[in-house]
Write a protein that holds these residues in place. Structure first.
Motif, short mmCIF file in Angstrom:
data_model
loop_
_atom_site.label_atom_id
_atom_site.label_comp_id
_atom_site.label_asym_id
_atom_site.label_seq_id
_atom_site.Cartn_x
_atom_site.Cartn_y
_atom_site.Cartn_z
N CYS A 128 -2.25 -25.74 9.36
CA CYS A 128 -2.04 -24.31 9.56
C CYS A 128 -0.76 -23.83 8.89
O CYS A 128 -0.75 -22.78 8.24
CB CYS A 128 -2.00 -23.97 11.04
N SER B 111 -3.14 -19.22 11.59
CA SER B 111 -2.98 -19.54 13.01
C SER B 111 -3.97 -20.64 13.39
O SER B 111 -5.05 -20.77 12.78
CB SER B 111 -3.21 -18.30 13.88
N ASP B 112 -3.61 -21.42 14.39
CA ASP B 112 -4.50 -22.48 14.82
C ASP B 112 -5.80 -21.92 15.39
O ASP B 112 -6.87 -22.53 15.25
CB ASP B 112 -3.82 -23.41 15.82
N THR B 113 -5.75 -20.74 15.98
CA THR B 113 -6.95 -20.10 16.52
C THR B 113 -7.98 -19.84 15.42
O THR B 113 -9.18 -20.08 15.60
CB THR B 113 -6.59 -18.77 17.22
N VAL B 114 -7.51 -19.36 14.29
CA VAL B 114 -8.40 -19.07 13.16
C VAL B 114 -9.03 -20.36 12.64
O VAL B 114 -10.25 -20.43 12.42
CB VAL B 114 -7.63 -18.35 12.03
N VAL C 57 -9.43 -23.26 14.17
CA VAL C 57 -10.35 -23.82 15.16
C VAL C 57 -11.68 -23.06 15.14
O VAL C 57 -12.75 -23.65 15.22
CB VAL C 57 -9.71 -23.82 16.57
N ARG C 58 -11.61 -21.73 14.99
CA ARG C 58 -12.84 -20.93 14.93
C ARG C 58 -13.65 -21.29 13.67
O ARG C 58 -14.86 -21.47 13.74
CB ARG C 58 -12.52 -19.44 14.92
N TRP C 59 -12.98 -21.41 12.53
CA TRP C 59 -13.68 -21.78 11.29
C TRP C 59 -14.30 -23.16 11.42
O TRP C 59 -15.40 -23.40 10.95
CB TRP C 59 -12.72 -21.75 10.11
N GLN D 29 -15.33 -24.66 14.17
CA GLN D 29 -16.48 -24.56 15.07
C GLN D 29 -17.67 -23.92 14.35
O GLN D 29 -18.81 -24.36 14.50
CB GLN D 29 -16.12 -23.76 16.32
#
Length: 70
Positions: A28, A34-37, A39-41, A43
């Motif tokens: 990241c 961001s780690d959220t982005v 992780v979403r990609w 998944q």
């Protein structure tokens, strides 16, 4: 203004996150994400890859049925 990312870039980052050669935080930081982005990609990549595999399996089974019914 939100940044736009190409599908190829998202896939490359998601694949790198899946491989796990680098910690997620490092990945990241290197790409200023961001780690959220990420992780979403990651998944989304898993879900879509699974859907593609199901389609391939269904086609293969249909072809096997055709071949065996001759």
């Amino acid at each position: 203004k939100p940044r736009k990312f190409t599908p190829e870039f998202k896939a490359r980052i998601a694949l790198a996150a899946l491989k796990g050669d680098k910690p997620l935080a490092v990945l990241c930081r290197e790409h200023q994400l961001s780690d959220t982005v990420v992780v979403r990609w990651r998944q989304q990549l898993l879900e879509r890859a699974f859907a593609v595999l199901l389609v391939v399996l269904a086609v293969w089974m249909a072809l096997q049925t055709l071949v065996l019914s001759r």
